[in-house]
Design a protein around this motif. Sequence first.
Motif, PDB file in Angstrom:
ATOM      1  N   LYS A  69       0.821  -1.205   0.000  1.00 58.67           N
ATOM      2  CA  LYS A  69       0.000   0.000   0.000  1.00 58.67           C
ATOM      3  C   LYS A  69       0.854   1.253   0.000  1.00 58.67           C
ATOM      4  N   GLU A  70       1.872   1.288   0.871  1.00 53.53           N
ATOM      5  CA  GLU A  70       2.665   2.499   1.022  1.00 53.53           C
ATOM      6  C   GLU A  70       3.788   2.608  -0.009  1.00 53.53           C
ATOM      7  N   ALA A  71       4.516   1.519  -0.223  1.00 53.25           N
ATOM      8  CA  ALA A  71       5.669   1.575  -1.124  1.00 53.25           C
ATOM      9  C   ALA A  71       5.255   1.534  -2.580  1.00 53.25           C
ATOM     10  N   VAL A  72       4.241   0.721  -2.888  1.00 51.46           N
ATOM     11  CA  VAL A  72       3.831   0.544  -4.276  1.00 51.46           C
ATOM     12  C   VAL A  72       2.629   1.415  -4.618  1.00 51.46           C
ATOM     13  N   GLY A  73       1.680   1.504  -3.684  1.00 49.79           N
ATOM     14  CA  GLY A  73       0.455   2.246  -3.959  1.00 49.79           C
ATOM     15  C   GLY A  73       0.685   3.698  -4.305  1.00 49.79           C
ATOM     16  N   ARG A  74       1.588   4.354  -3.594  1.00 52.65           N
ATOM     17  CA  ARG A  74       1.881   5.755  -3.874  1.00 52.65           C
ATOM     18  C   ARG A  74       2.509   5.936  -5.246  1.00 52.65           C
ATOM     19  N   ARG A  75       3.383   4.991  -5.617  1.00 53.19           N
ATOM     20  CA  ARG A  75       4.019   5.070  -6.929  1.00 53.19           C
ATOM     21  C   ARG A  75       2.991   4.882  -8.040  1.00 53.19           C
ATOM     22  N   ILE A  76       2.073   3.947  -7.831  1.00 52.00           N
ATOM     23  CA  ILE A  76       1.026   3.709  -8.818  1.00 52.00           C
ATOM     24  C   ILE A  76       0.184   4.965  -8.996  1.00 52.00           C
ATOM     25  N   ALA A  77      -0.182   5.589  -7.889  1.00 50.05           N
ATOM     26  CA  ALA A  77      -1.020   6.779  -7.953  1.00 50.05           C
ATOM     27  C   ALA A  77      -0.327   7.921  -8.695  1.00 50.05           C
TER      28      ALA A  77
ATOM     29  N   ALA B 285      -0.222  -2.171 -15.542  1.00 50.65           N
ATOM     30  CA  ALA B 285       0.726  -2.897 -16.396  1.00 50.65           C
ATOM     31  C   ALA B 285       1.826  -1.966 -16.896  1.00 50.65           C
ATOM     32  N   ALA B 286       1.459  -0.726 -17.204  1.00 49.37           N
ATOM     33  CA  ALA B 286       2.449   0.249 -17.668  1.00 49.37           C
ATOM     34  C   ALA B 286       3.458   0.536 -16.562  1.00 49.37           C
ATOM     35  N   LEU B 287       2.977   0.750 -15.336  1.00 51.59           N
ATOM     36  CA  LEU B 287       3.883   1.019 -14.219  1.00 51.59           C
ATOM     37  C   LEU B 287       4.785  -0.171 -13.934  1.00 51.59           C
ATOM     38  N   THR B 288       4.200  -1.365 -13.941  1.00 53.23           N
ATOM     39  CA  THR B 288       4.983  -2.575 -13.663  1.00 53.23           C
ATOM     40  C   THR B 288       6.084  -2.753 -14.701  1.00 53.23           C
ATOM     41  N   THR B 289       5.743  -2.503 -15.948  1.00 52.65           N
ATOM     42  CA  THR B 289       6.732  -2.616 -17.025  1.00 52.65           C
ATOM     43  C   THR B 289       7.844  -1.592 -16.855  1.00 52.65           C
ATOM     44  N   PHE B 290       7.472  -0.350 -16.563  1.00 50.30           N
ATOM     45  CA  PHE B 290       8.474   0.706 -16.385  1.00 50.30           C
ATOM     46  C   PHE B 290       9.387   0.388 -15.200  1.00 50.30           C
ATOM     47  N   ALA B 291       8.799  -0.068 -14.100  1.00 48.72           N
ATOM     48  CA  ALA B 291       9.599  -0.430 -12.927  1.00 48.72           C
ATOM     49  C   ALA B 291      10.564  -1.560 -13.252  1.00 48.72           C
ATOM     50  N   GLY B 292      10.096  -2.541 -14.022  1.00 49.95           N
ATOM     51  CA  GLY B 292      10.969  -3.652 -14.409  1.00 49.95           C
ATOM     52  C   GLY B 292      12.122  -3.194 -15.280  1.00 49.95           C
ATOM     53  N   LEU B 293      11.836  -2.302 -16.224  1.00 49.90           N
ATOM     54  CA  LEU B 293      12.894  -1.764 -17.087  1.00 49.90           C
ATOM     55  C   LEU B 293      13.921  -0.983 -16.261  1.00 49.90           C
ATOM     56  N   LEU B 294      13.437  -0.262 -15.270  1.00 49.82           N
ATOM     57  CA  LEU B 294      14.330   0.534 -14.438  1.00 49.82           C
ATOM     58  C   LEU B 294      15.209  -0.344 -13.553  1.00 49.82           C
ATOM     59  N   LYS B 295      14.604  -1.325 -12.922  1.00 47.53           N
ATOM     60  CA  LYS B 295      15.354  -2.176 -11.986  1.00 47.53           C
ATOM     61  C   LYS B 295      16.370  -3.047 -12.698  1.00 47.53           C
ATOM     62  N   ALA B 296      15.918  -3.740 -13.742  1.00 45.60           N
ATOM     63  CA  ALA B 296      16.768  -4.679 -14.471  1.00 45.60           C
ATOM     64  C   ALA B 296      17.697  -5.395 -13.497  1.00 45.60           C
ATOM     65  N   SER B 297      19.005  -5.323 -13.720  1.00 49.37           N
ATOM     66  CA  SER B 297      19.935  -6.015 -12.816  1.00 49.37           C
ATOM     67  C   SER B 297      20.401  -5.142 -11.658  1.00 49.37           C
ATOM     68  N   LEU B 298      20.155  -3.834 -11.726  1.00 47.27           N
ATOM     69  CA  LEU B 298      20.669  -2.934 -10.701  1.00 47.27           C
ATOM     70  C   LEU B 298      20.115  -3.255  -9.315  1.00 47.27           C
ATOM     71  N   PHE B 299      18.803  -3.479  -9.242  1.00 49.32           N
ATOM     72  CA  PHE B 299      18.183  -3.697  -7.941  1.00 49.32           C
ATOM     73  C   PHE B 299      18.656  -5.000  -7.310  1.00 49.32           C
ATOM     74  N   ASP B 300      18.676  -6.074  -8.076  1.00 41.02           N
ATOM     75  CA  ASP B 300      19.115  -7.361  -7.532  1.00 41.02           C
ATOM     76  C   ASP B 300      20.560  -7.300  -7.057  1.00 41.02           C
ATOM     77  N   ASP B 301      21.414  -6.666  -7.835  1.00 44.32           N
ATOM     78  CA  ASP B 301      22.817  -6.546  -7.440  1.00 44.32           C
ATOM     79  C   ASP B 301      22.955  -5.802  -6.114  1.00 44.32           C
ATOM     80  N   ALA B 302      22.194  -4.704  -5.979  1.00 41.94           N
ATOM     81  CA  ALA B 302      22.264  -3.914  -4.749  1.00 41.94           C
ATOM     82  C   ALA B 302      21.632  -4.657  -3.580  1.00 41.94           C
ATOM     83  N   LEU B 303      20.487  -5.303  -3.821  1.00 41.96           N
ATOM     84  CA  LEU B 303      19.782  -6.015  -2.760  1.00 41.96           C
ATOM     85  C   LEU B 303      20.630  -7.142  -2.183  1.00 41.96           C
ATOM     86  N   LEU B 304      21.328  -7.849  -3.055  1.00 46.05           N
ATOM     87  CA  LEU B 304      22.147  -8.980  -2.628  1.00 46.05           C
ATOM     88  C   LEU B 304      23.550  -8.568  -2.177  1.00 46.05           C
ATOM     89  N   GLY B 305      23.820  -7.271  -2.247  1.00 53.11           N
ATOM     90  CA  GLY B 305      25.085  -6.767  -1.745  1.00 53.11           C
ATOM     91  C   GLY B 305      26.269  -6.982  -2.670  1.00 53.11           C
TER      92      GLY B 305
END
Length: 207
Positions: free
Chosen positions: A128-136, A158-178
């Motif tokens: 609700k807080e992390a995703v909902g605000r971005r969707i809005a 679907a548009a937001l989910t696609t854009f978020a996926g394009l943005l994250k790509a490998s950057l988010f996983d690399d950062a999340l896993l340290g």
Amino acid sequence: MTRKRALIVDAALKAFLDRGYAESSVNRIAEDAGVSIKTLYRHFETKDELFSAVMQAACLPHDQGGAEGADDTGAAEPSWYAKRPNVGLALAGEEYLRHILSEDQLALYRVVARDAHRFPELRRRYLKEAVGRRIAAFSDYLDRWAPEMGWSVSNKLAALTTFAGLLKASLFDDALLGFRKPKDQEIVRQAREAAARMLILLEAGQF
């Protein structure tokens, strides 16, 4: 009262990041905030409600009220909101990436991932807080520019989910896993590339 609420939210954020949701005690949070447990419960009836307030504060960018002590009154209009899509989408992408790749946001994501299976409400409030605000915000942006750009967008989620996926790509996983912390120039480049691809999809009516 506002100051005490802010102190409680700040103490709760530090507790959740340090000890996780399950192991964080509201009594300890009250002690760290310098307030009584009665005062804490006057502001927040449950631990879930306190976590929601933490998410509201932590999930706002620092230039929109997300600094320590932020309350839940909402954010100002994003700086990219009035920019045309060829500029605004890239700026929105940069803001999004810098936010989710910050140490606090990565730590919060790990907290939710670790404890959500035991506390279903935790996942709901995070979404609700992390995703909902971005969707809005993104939904409003599409509503604002779609008529002028000639876009037909029937599925904004679907548009937001696609854009978020394009943005994250490998950057988010690399950062999340340290593995590594993406440099700012990588963030800028990824945001621009994701925005360019998103514009192509929007113009092609893919949503």
